[in-house]
Enzyme design. Structure first.
Site, mmCIF file in Angstrom:
data_model
loop_
_atom_site.group_PDB
_atom_site.id
_atom_site.type_symbol
_atom_site.label_atom_id
_atom_site.label_comp_id
_atom_site.label_asym_id
_atom_site.label_seq_id
_atom_site.Cartn_x
_atom_site.Cartn_y
_atom_site.Cartn_z
ATOM 1 N N LYS A 82 50.224 82.937 -56.772
ATOM 2 C CA LYS A 82 50.011 82.109 -57.955
ATOM 3 C C LYS A 82 48.688 81.373 -57.770
ATOM 4 O O LYS A 82 48.367 80.933 -56.660
ATOM 5 C CB LYS A 82 51.179 81.121 -58.061
ATOM 6 N N SER A 157 56.536 78.109 -64.956
ATOM 7 C CA SER A 157 55.101 78.296 -64.933
ATOM 8 C C SER A 157 54.613 79.495 -64.101
ATOM 9 O O SER A 157 53.485 79.938 -64.295
ATOM 10 C CB SER A 157 54.435 77.028 -64.385
ATOM 11 N N SER A 181 60.189 76.690 -62.164
ATOM 12 C CA SER A 181 59.046 77.586 -62.380
ATOM 13 C C SER A 181 59.061 78.898 -61.600
ATOM 14 O O SER A 181 58.204 79.752 -61.813
ATOM 15 C CB SER A 181 57.739 76.846 -62.077
#
Lengths: 491, 96
Positions: A82, A157, A181
């Protein structure tokens, strides 16, 4: 071995294929780089693809493996991060315009661990800006699409990473989870992901959102792949002052344990109004599968769980407003043009660099911490947070694990909730309680609703029970093939 | 009736060092108010005698010896700064 065949392999199979000489690290790496090049235009799961660097790394690791210098389970395995993990010499944007030019001067702890294990970094995944969002629509680098239906969101997210796993654009990624997330996008994309106990993995080099909640975790096709990854990244690191100094078990050692006699708790509050009936039906079917495997099921109650979203939207924005004060246009990140004085430099740099949702949360957090409001908001939220944790402590006196939905619905359409932040926040209604308690939570795919979109089971364990949770999900995956399914246009 | 006023939004924006343009204040009032209304649900809960929870594992801050552990990375860290000179970060003149 063909690229199609390589992209269908688990991490263990990738390792075995490489180490037995069936194919090289370079071939495995090229498989994923070529898939990204060919398919990611439809999804936008990567902000940065490191083609040249990955190939150089693959070549070096191939040599090290041949010389017998690298033998570990992740040696030669490609992966992605990420884009909020700092990576030395590589653009690290956190999904924000604020960091559109930020080349990190150092590596996050987990990036170092994976590098030393011989992993090959394919690139950096798209995400909601500063990890604030549940749909991946809040990225300065464009929305991410759900591989199961490209008109739908992948969740957030960590939506880029979740969609990348679902479309087989990486065999393993690391995401982060503050209020859901990893679990909510994992559910939306039909993949497996685990958010370990708060403090299980060092947060060093993870760009901070809400420091009392943030935790990194692996996302992959299967629980076994997550276990192999967790073995490499979990453990004490003195550079994170909240990192837990607890022994790390071998998470693969207990995968094959039986679930006979397992006591599963179903919180009645997770099956009340707000849960889509189709999702509920898929969850109930999977719970029955566990009963067939010898588990017992019992209703439990988390009476304060309805307060989790309100508490979270004080605690997380308050901590974010403090953490994000470091983006001041002075030391790194975006700086506005021609500031007329220092105050103007701060205010315009921040206004221009941050996106809408991030600014909203900074405002809410600043308000909640401002003079005269601290007791009513932040202090009150910390007290209710303890009540929420106590609910879990009580439930775990009666059951070994808790199961329920990871998300109240299947993935929604892009744009559907974009103008209504509060409606968006409710997408995390089942994951936030776990986060506030600091407990480990995971998601694994258990089927599809009538709309053809995946449904994930949330599995919540007691503190540091990750090995047991991975074992339980693995046992389910030995008896099902939901996790093996690939969306048609990415097969 | 909004929970937070335009004047409060501008005050908080100043505290948060965000240059919200005047014409966007109203939009902030309505969005921030809806979030404040959501979180207000918790005020109905009786929390008398409940200890605030700052850390999920109730751990305390770990201490270490007061010795330097970091080496100097000034050049690497300043390489990503918008403007530096002689090892110093540059900002607009603060004193006239």
């Amino acid at each position: 071995m063909s690229q199609d065949a390589i992209s269908a392999l688990s991490l263990k199979e990738l390792h075995d294929g490489i180490h037995s000489g069936q194919f090289s690290v370079m071939e495995a790496t090229d498989t994923y780089l070529d898939r990204i090049e060919r398919l990611d235009g439809k999804l936008n799961t990567y902000i940065t693809v490191l083609r040249e660097q990955a190939q150089q790394q693959a070549q070096a690791i191939d040599q090290q493996i041949r010389k017998g210098e690298l033998t570990g389970p992740l040696a030669g395995v490609p992966y992605a991060l990420k884009d909020l993990f700092c990576t030395e010499g590589i653009l690290t944007t956190c999904g924000s315009k604020m960091l559109s030019n930020f080349i990190s001067p150092y590596d996050a702890h987990v990036a170092t661990q994976l590098k030393q294990a011989g992993g090959v970094l394919l690139g950096k995944n798209n995400m909601d800006e500063f990890a604030m969002g549940s749909s991946n629509e809040n990225s300065a680098y464009g929305v991410v699409r759900n591989p199961w239906n490209t008109n739908c969101v992948p969740g957030g997210s960590s939506g880029g990473g979740a969609a990348a796993i679902a479309a087989r654009l990486a065999p393993m990624v690391l995401g982060t989870d503050t209020g859901g997330s990893i679990r909510q996008p994992g559910s939306f994309c039909g993949i497996t992901g685990i958010k370990p106990t708060y403090g299980r993995i060092s947060r060093y080099g993870m760009i901070a959102f809400a420091s009392s909640l943030d935790q990194c975790g692996p996302m992959a096709v299967s629980a076994e792949d997550c276990a192999l990854t967790l073995n490499v990244i979990a453990g004490f690191d003195e550079r994170d002052s909240t990192c837990a100094n607890e022994p790390v078990p071998d998470y693969t050692a207990t995968l094959n344990d039986s679930v006979q006699g397992l006591r599963i708790g179903l919180p009645k509050e997770f099956f009340a109004t707000g849960l889509d009936s189709q999702v509920a039906a898929v969850i109930e079917r999977a719970v029955k599968e566990f009963e067939k495997l010898g588990a017992s099921v019992k209703e439990v109650s988390l009476p304060n769980s309805h307060l989790a979203v309100p508490v979270y939207y004080v605690v997380a924005p308050a901590e974010a407003s403090s953490n994000l004060s470091r983006f001041d246009g002075v030391r790194f990140g975006h700086r506005c043009e021609n500031p007329k004085d220092l105050m103007d430099l701060y205010k315009r740099s921040r206004w221009e660099g941050f996106g809408e949702e991030v600014k909203r949360r900074i405002m809410v957090g600043t308000y909640a911490l401002s003079a005269g409001y601290y007791d009513a908001y932040y202090l009150k939220a910390q007290k209710v947070r303890r009540l929420i944790k106590q609910d879990f402590v009580d439930a775990f006196k009666e059951v070994d694990v808790i199961m329920g939905p990871s998300a109240p619905t299947t993935p929604f359409k892009i744009g559907e909730k974009a103008d209504d932040p509060v409606a968006m926040y409710l997408a995390d209604i089942y994951t936030i309680p776990t986060s506030l308690a600091g407990l480990p939570g995971m998601t694994f795919p258990i089927g599809f609703a009538a709309d053809g979109l995946p449904v994930g089971m949330q599995l919540i364990g007691n503190y540091f029970q990750e090995a047991r949770m991975l074992n339980i999900a693995h046992q389910y995956q030995l008896n099902s093939d939901w996790h093996q399914q690939v969306p048609a246009q990415f097969a | 009736m909004s929970t937070i006023s335009e004047a409060e939004v501008q005050k908080v924006a100043h505290l948060a060092r965000l240059a919200i343009p005047e014409d966007q204040t109203t939009a902030y009032v309505s969005k921030i108010s809806s979030i404040i209304d959501l979180v207000a649900q918790m005020s109905a809960v009786n929390t008398e005698g409940v200890e605030p929870m700052a850390h999920p594992l109730d751990s305390v801050q770990r201490l270490r010896e007061d010795v330097a552990t970091e080496t100097n990375h000034r050049e690497a860290y300043q390489a990503v700064a918008p403007e530096v000179e002689d090892g110093l970060y540059l900002v607009p003149k603060v004193l006239e």
